[in-house]
Motif scaffolding. Structure first.
Motif, PDB file in Angstrom:
ATOM      1  N   PRO A 143       0.816  -1.233   0.000  1.00 42.65           N
ATOM      2  CA  PRO A 143       0.000   0.000   0.000  1.00 42.65           C
ATOM      3  C   PRO A 143       0.839   1.267   0.000  1.00 42.65           C
ATOM      4  O   PRO A 143       0.414   2.297  -0.539  1.00 42.65           O
ATOM      5  CB  PRO A 143      -0.832  -0.131   1.277  1.00 42.65           C
ATOM      6  CG  PRO A 143      -0.906  -1.603   1.536  1.00 42.65           C
ATOM      7  CD  PRO A 143       0.413  -2.159   1.082  1.00 42.65           C
ATOM      8  N   MET A 144       2.031   1.210   0.595  1.00 40.39           N
ATOM      9  CA  MET A 144       2.883   2.396   0.689  1.00 40.39           C
ATOM     10  C   MET A 144       3.240   2.939  -0.697  1.00 40.39           C
ATOM     11  O   MET A 144       3.562   4.120  -0.842  1.00 40.39           O
ATOM     12  CB  MET A 144       4.150   2.061   1.463  1.00 40.39           C
ATOM     13  CG  MET A 144       4.920   3.260   1.961  1.00 40.39           C
ATOM     14  SD  MET A 144       4.306   3.908   3.521  1.00 40.39           S
ATOM     15  CE  MET A 144       4.963   2.718   4.679  1.00 40.39           C
ATOM     16  N   ASN A 145       3.183   2.093  -1.718  1.00 37.72           N
ATOM     17  CA  ASN A 145       3.475   2.559  -3.077  1.00 37.72           C
ATOM     18  C   ASN A 145       2.238   3.098  -3.781  1.00 37.72           C
ATOM     19  O   ASN A 145       2.262   3.324  -5.000  1.00 37.72           O
ATOM     20  CB  ASN A 145       4.095   1.423  -3.889  1.00 37.72           C
ATOM     21  CG  ASN A 145       5.573   1.257  -3.597  1.00 37.72           C
ATOM     22  OD1 ASN A 145       6.285   2.244  -3.396  1.00 37.72           O
ATOM     23  ND2 ASN A 145       6.050   0.026  -3.552  1.00 37.72           N
ATOM     24  N   HIS A 146       1.149   3.321  -3.036  1.00 33.25           N
ATOM     25  CA  HIS A 146      -0.090   3.848  -3.612  1.00 33.25           C
ATOM     26  C   HIS A 146      -0.506   5.148  -2.931  1.00 33.25           C
ATOM     27  O   HIS A 146      -1.681   5.489  -2.899  1.00 33.25           O
ATOM     28  CB  HIS A 146      -1.207   2.812  -3.478  1.00 33.25           C
ATOM     29  CG  HIS A 146      -0.970   1.572  -4.261  1.00 33.25           C
ATOM     30  ND1 HIS A 146      -1.486   1.347  -5.513  1.00 33.25           N
ATOM     31  CD2 HIS A 146      -0.228   0.459  -3.969  1.00 33.25           C
ATOM     32  CE1 HIS A 146      -1.107   0.161  -5.959  1.00 33.25           C
ATOM     33  NE2 HIS A 146      -0.344  -0.393  -5.040  1.00 33.25           N
ATOM     34  N   ILE A 147       0.453   5.882  -2.369  1.00 28.64           N
ATOM     35  CA  ILE A 147       0.126   7.099  -1.627  1.00 28.64           C
ATOM     36  C   ILE A 147      -0.134   8.275  -2.553  1.00 28.64           C
ATOM     37  O   ILE A 147      -1.077   9.037  -2.367  1.00 28.64           O
ATOM     38  CB  ILE A 147       1.253   7.419  -0.620  1.00 28.64           C
ATOM     39  CG1 ILE A 147       1.203   6.399   0.526  1.00 28.64           C
ATOM     40  CG2 ILE A 147       1.130   8.844  -0.085  1.00 28.64           C
ATOM     41  CD1 ILE A 147       2.341   6.492   1.479  1.00 28.64           C
ATOM     42  N   SER A 148       0.703   8.413  -3.568  1.00 26.97           N
ATOM     43  CA  SER A 148       0.590   9.563  -4.467  1.00 26.97           C
ATOM     44  C   SER A 148       1.086   9.165  -5.845  1.00 26.97           C
ATOM     45  O   SER A 148       2.021   8.366  -5.960  1.00 26.97           O
ATOM     46  CB  SER A 148       1.410  10.725  -3.918  1.00 26.97           C
ATOM     47  OG  SER A 148       1.470  11.796  -4.838  1.00 26.97           O
ATOM     48  N   PRO A 149       0.503   9.733  -6.913  1.00 23.42           N
ATOM     49  CA  PRO A 149       0.931   9.349  -8.271  1.00 23.42           C
ATOM     50  C   PRO A 149       2.399   9.634  -8.547  1.00 23.42           C
ATOM     51  O   PRO A 149       3.049   8.888  -9.276  1.00 23.42           O
ATOM     52  CB  PRO A 149       0.018  10.208  -9.176  1.00 23.42           C
ATOM     53  CG  PRO A 149      -1.149  10.573  -8.330  1.00 23.42           C
ATOM     54  CD  PRO A 149      -0.637  10.678  -6.929  1.00 23.42           C
ATOM     55  N   ASN A 150       2.937  10.697  -7.991  1.00 18.34           N
ATOM     56  CA  ASN A 150       4.320  11.088  -8.286  1.00 18.34           C
ATOM     57  C   ASN A 150       5.281  10.811  -7.130  1.00 18.34           C
ATOM     58  O   ASN A 150       6.330  11.437  -7.023  1.00 18.34           O
ATOM     59  CB  ASN A 150       4.361  12.583  -8.645  1.00 18.34           C
ATOM     60  CG  ASN A 150       3.516  12.902  -9.857  1.00 18.34           C
ATOM     61  OD1 ASN A 150       3.548  12.177 -10.842  1.00 18.34           O
ATOM     62  ND2 ASN A 150       2.755  13.983  -9.781  1.00 18.34           N
ATOM     63  N   GLN A 151       4.908   9.891  -6.273  1.00 17.62           N
ATOM     64  CA  GLN A 151       5.738   9.608  -5.105  1.00 17.62           C
ATOM     65  C   GLN A 151       7.018   8.873  -5.490  1.00 17.62           C
ATOM     66  O   GLN A 151       7.150   8.318  -6.593  1.00 17.62           O
ATOM     67  CB  GLN A 151       4.962   8.733  -4.125  1.00 17.62           C
ATOM     68  CG  GLN A 151       4.735   7.298  -4.635  1.00 17.62           C
ATOM     69  CD  GLN A 151       4.162   6.384  -3.566  1.00 17.62           C
ATOM     70  OE1 GLN A 151       2.978   6.408  -3.311  1.00 17.62           O
ATOM     71  NE2 GLN A 151       5.013   5.598  -2.953  1.00 17.62           N
ATOM     72  N   ALA A 152       7.979   8.862  -4.577  1.00 17.47           N
ATOM     73  CA  ALA A 152       9.179   8.047  -4.751  1.00 17.47           C
ATOM     74  C   ALA A 152       8.831   6.589  -4.454  1.00 17.47           C
ATOM     75  O   ALA A 152       7.874   6.301  -3.733  1.00 17.47           O
ATOM     76  CB  ALA A 152      10.275   8.541  -3.807  1.00 17.47           C
TER      77      ALA A 152
END
Length: 1046
Positions: free
Chosen positions: A725-734
């Motif tokens: 889930p941590m990779n689904h926080i924001s479209p342009n996230q790291a």
């Protein structure tokens, strides 16, 4: 040798006559006057007449012949043509040579049948001879390296066994490749003995045999005489190169290696290549001679005896650059480091030479390091390929192999940041000593990271400088394996042994090694078998312990002399050209030496191995010393909280127990509070949204040792389907990388340290399964993390998460040994820092060697993680994380403590009733971590809320002198007590006491409440644990406890 000969005997073709013998009968064989007995290895149930030769041993060969016959019946022997024709008519294998019923008369059919029976023994002999040749070829491929001419001293320190290797014919073409004696000085067997061993005799030497598909010695020829087969095998496997590869379980890889070493004429070099090699040998040799001439009494750990290492490395770099590699990270021990810096990395010679001047003072911060531990980073044009290449040699302490995982981590990071998912642009080269490569466990740990998804660097070239000695220790008592490189077999890495006194062989092997890495992206080992011309260092006397070896070394011609004589004899170079090349390099060294005398100070930053362009000012200082708020807007906290509570992938089935955990998180978000796991989630999620890459690694970190984290969700119906889930926080996230590691601490912590070196704009964390697991990674902590900036002017922001706490679960896994970390802090306990109030906290952080915290609230943990990235410099962060607090009902934080304007609290003062009448407070109890909750519970039970203040020191190092002073001044009538759950000789007491005394200017004593001194971190008895706990709580709240001592 007995073991090897037995193996060959097992591969020997068994004749039809032998198979008919009783299985209980042993076959005696004469060896050196003694009888050795071999038991039959196979059992046959079919009669000889039913199956004379078509057994398991020959089936592959027969199949090969059959396919050849199908393509062209004339391509096989006439007897095979008859056999296959008869078999195809339906005859059984045993009767295939009996002609089918005749068409033209019984007499003719009988004559044909009799002829076939008479021909049968010849067919059997042909099959057996071909199988014998196949066994012979395979024996060379498997064991040819045993009799290769690898040792330039020819003293045979590798003792495979007591008897000679059985390979081929010693006297093919009337001369043995190694002379009359075997590799250990034993006389070889006679030709007839050897032929008999493979079921051949001397009359077979000139017979022509069809070559199997498992060899390339024929080149374009498919058949060769036995004499030529043996000669070519000797050339391929028994000269200056010994190849170990037959343990590899991949046919394509084995065939690739066979091609590289078996094809006739593979080791042909152009005139230009030979001259380039000679030039590199001149520079390697003359550099060491120059240092010896100028500084004969200085330690430098020179390369004498293995000067071919320099052209070896340059060959690997050239070939890799040709294959598209743009950056190479290297790690090596101290032997030959200065030569590598000068002639491979191309460090300015005057900067190397000035390191020998003991009068020069360092101009940079820190204490520096000796010259043969320093690293270097350099970007230059590769002259062979005319392409840019970046070379980085990592600084390394005297712990020889400790740098291995660090190099791999940095390599992985560079690959990650440039999107190099296959390792085509960034690679690593690791250099090793023979004794360390065999003896150091971190070598094994590093190898086992090589093919793990989150740790692979897609192949490393390992180069072993095999001096055949470790300091003063003989290899025969230094390792149990035959070679020092045997550890590499665990990952199916091919091993190329090469005589380092044959530069052309070294060059060829290094070309093959670089090609292997580019082709298969797997590890490969080059074993440079050499010697050490001096002792362990230039001042050491090796004759004390290795007199015979060093008598031979004193007689030994240098490799440059040998190779130059060879090229002069060939006419490849003239003597004038050779002497001009030497004079040219001597002049370069002399001019650099003259320039080095003009230097007045040493610049350690000139030896930086991991620069961070743009992060600091031009002069290497932070761009600002302002502390930013680490708080977040409430809407962002809520958003991250709901991501942490959800499964952002459709049709994903999670465990029922995990559903309850996620619902609990949702409820906490609604209540505007967070526990430890949610606080961590919010810190990570916010940094990822801001563009900071996060990498969390360690044993079981995906779920968390205590089942609290759950950063990786597993579909309960589909194997290996996961959701992060941590990779689904924001479209342009790291991107967020969370990876369970292998069961290694030394190797994995070193790897993560290296990863953190590559960029300051990433939060890299290593979590120990339990705090005391860092014990086995102590070398990385002591040699790299703690003093790294002081020694090498190299900042690093790695975070160590160490679960710690006395929970009554026994001595193991209770203590993360905070006393060890605190003891290594560079802060003066007796001096109160002189900084302005505004800059006090940040200046302390900038001056310290690492930061140590023990947080008691999720909010403070949240802030310290965010501060690690938002502060304008990088320091290692050691966090003693809780266990029972992960689910403690009181260990929760309000969103109010995480909003904009909030920050990490170095000290949390008591905010209860004691604040109303501070002059009436009788005691201040200072503490840190989990024990705070036990103290507050006990105070409530006793009703001491207005007489005893409890103050939490959250940041232990650097010590918050300023805030502690505020607290001690607030309660002028209170005595000072330090309370901890650890034993008195452990934990924080010895660190905190002198600092508290300094804070109050030694006007008040500091008392101790806690467990008494002990050898073990904790008791193994639960009842004893509770008794100890109550005892020190009684001490903490008994206002008369220290009356008699004052």
């Amino acid at each position: 040798m007995q073991r090897l000969r037995t193996t060959v005997a097992r591969l020997r073709p068994i004749t039809a006559t032998q198979t008919a013998k009783s299985q209980s009968q042993a076959r005696p064989t004469a060896v050196g006057g003694a009888l050795r007995t071999f038991e039959p290895m196979r059992s046959y149930t079919a009669s000889v007449s039913a199956e004379p030769f078509l057994n398991g041993t020959s089936s592959n060969y027969v199949e090969e012949m059959y396919y050849a016959w199908l393509e062209n019946p004339r391509s096989v022997h006439k007897s095979w043509d008859i056999f296959f024709r008869n078999a195809n008519t339906g005859a059984s294998p045993g009767a295939a040579y009996q002609s089918p019923p005749p068409l033209g008369g019984a007499a003719l059919g009988l004559a044909n049948a009799q002829a076939m029976v008479r021909a049968q023994p010849n067919v059997e002999k042909l099959v057996e001879d071909h199988l014998a040749v196949q066994s012979l070829i395979r024996a060379y491929q498997v064991r040819g390296h045993h009799i290769a001419k690898l040792d330039p001293l020819d003293i045979g320190v590798i003792d495979f066994d007591e008897s000679p290797v059985m390979l081929g014919l010693k006297k093919v073409d009337s001369e043995s490749p190694r002379g009359a004696a075997g590799p250990s000085g034993h006389l070889g067997w006679s030709s007839s003995d050897k032929l008999g061993f493979y079921g051949l005799d001397e009359s077979d030497l000139d017979k022509v045999f069809r070559l199997p598909t498992s060899t390339f010695i024929g080149g374009s020829e498919s058949v060769l005489p036995l004499r030529e087969i043996i000669s070519r095998l000797e050339m391929a496997y028994c000269q200056s190169i010994g190849v170990e590869f037959m343990f590899i379980n991949d046919l394509e890889q084995c065939q690739w290696i066979r091609q590289k070493f078996e094809r006739p004429g593979v080791m042909q070099f152009t005139l230009e290549e030979k001259r380039t090699l000679l030039t590199r040998m001149v520079r390697s040799t003359k550099f060491e001679e120059f240092l010896q001439r100028k500084w004969s009494s200085e330690k430098r750990f020179g390369l004498e005896g293995c000067e071919s290492l320099i052209p070896a490395l340059k060959t690997i770099i050239d070939k890799s650059s040709m294959n598209g590699v743009e950056s190479i990270i290297m790690g090596m021990p101290h032997r030959g480091r200065l030569n590598v810096l000068a002639n491979v990395i191309r460090k300015e010679l005057d900067q190397i030479f000035c390191q020998f001047d003991s009068k020069l003072e360092a101009a940079d911060e820190g204490s520096g390091d000796v010259k043969y531990h320093l690293g270097m980073w350099h970007r230059r044009i590769n002259r062979v390929t005319d392409r840019n290449i970046t070379l980085s040699l990592m600084a390394n302490p005297s712990h020889l192999e400790a740098v291995d995982p660090v190099v791999q981590g940095k390599t992985k990071a560079e690959q990650f940041y440039c999107g190099d998912t296959e390792g085509k642009r960034v690679m690593s080269i690791l250099l090793h000593g023979d004794a360390a490569f065999a003896g150091q466990g971190v070598v094994y740990e590093t190898f086992h990271l090589s093919d793990l998804p989150s740790y692979t660097t897609h192949g490393t070239v390992h180069v072993v400088v095999n001096n055949q000695i470790g300091f003063t220790t003989d290899p025969r008592v230094a390792r149990s394996s035959s070679y020092p490189t045997d550890v590499a077999k665990v990952v199916n890495a091919p091993i190329f042994h090469v005589n380092a006194d044959d530069p052309e062989a070294v060059m060829y092997v290094c070309n093959v090694a670089a090609e292997w890495r580019a082709t298969f992206h797997k590890d490969v080992v080059v074993d440079l078998v050499c010697y050490r011309r001096n002792g362990h260092n230039e001042m050491d006397e090796p004759m004390f312990t290795q007199p015979l070896m060093y008598k031979q070394i004193k007689k030994q011609k240098g490799v440059l002399q040998k190779y130059s004589e060879k090229l002069l004899a060939e006419g490849a170079v003239s003597r004038q050209d050779y002497e001009e090349e030497i004079a040219k390099y001597d002049k370069i060294c002399e001019e650099a030496h003259a320039r080095s005398k003009d230097k007045k100070i040493l610049h350690i930053k000139h030896w930086l191995d991991s620069p961070w362009p743009g992060f600091f000012n031009v002069d290497g200082q932070p761009k600002t010393m302002t502390s930013l708020s680490t708080g977040l807007p409430e809407e962002e906290l809520v958003h991250i909280g709901y991501i942490a509570s959800s499964v952002p992938v459709e049709d994903f089935t999670i465990h029922r127990g995990l559903s309850r955990i996620l619902k609990g998180r949702t409820a906490m978000v609604g209540q505007r509070v967070c526990d430890w796991a949610l606080g961590e989630y919010m810190a990570f999620g916010s940094l990822l949204k801001e563009g900071t890459h996060i990498r969390l690694s360690g044993q079981d970190v995906e779920r968390g040792t205590f089942s609290h984290r759950h950063h990786v969700l597993h579909d309960q119906k589909i194997d290996r389907r996961i959701c992060i889930p941590m990779n689904h926080i924001s479209p342009n996230q790291a991107p967020y990388t969370v990876c369970n590691s292998s069961l290694s601490e030394y190797g994995v912590l070193g790897f993560e340290l290296g990863f953190a070196m590559a960029s300051p704009n990433a939060l890299v964390l290593w979590e120990a399964q339990f705090g005391d697991f860092h014990n086995t990674a102590q070398c990385i902590i002591d040699q790299f993390i703690c003093p790294g900036q002081a020694k090498w002017v190299r900042q690093n922001g790695i975070v160590l998460l160490l679960p710690h706490g006395m929970e009554g679960m026994g001595p193991e896994h209770s203590s993360a040994r905070p006393e060890r970390f605190l003891q290594m802090c560079n802060e003066d306990p007796d001096t109160y820092p002189i900084f302005s109030a505004e800059e006090f906290a940040v200046r302390q952080l900038y001056d310290c060697n690492w930061i140590i915290v023990n947080c008691s609230t999720p909010a403070n943990y949240f802030h310290v993680l965010r501060r690690q990235i938002l502060q304008p410099f990088r320091k290692p962060l050691i966090v003693f994380t809780p266990k029972s607090l992960l689910r403690h009902p009181e260990a929760k934080s309000s969103f109010d403590d995480m909003l904009p304007g909030t920050h990490f609290q170095r000290l949390i003062p008591d905010s209860g009733p004691v604040c109303e009448k501070p002059e009436g407070v009788k005691r201040i109890v200072f503490c840190t971590g989990k024990v705070y909750y036990e103290l507050t519970r006990e105070r409530n039970n006793r009703g001491n809320d207005d007489t005893v203040a409890i103050t939490r020191i959250e940041q232990l190092s650097p010590f918050p002198f300023d805030q502690v002073k505020v607290e001690t001044d607030r309660y002028p009538n209170a005595d000072l007590v330090w309370c901890q759950e650890e034993h008195k000789n452990q934990g924080y007491y010895d660190y905190v006491k002198p600092r508290l005394r300094t804070t109050v200017d030694r006007t008040r004593p500091v008392w101790y409440a806690g467990r008494g001194p002990a050898a073990a971190p904790a008791t193994g008895n639960k009842a004893a644990h509770l008794v100890e706990l109550q005892r020190f709580l009684d001490t903490a709240f008994n206002l008369d406890a220290f009356t008699e001592q004052s």
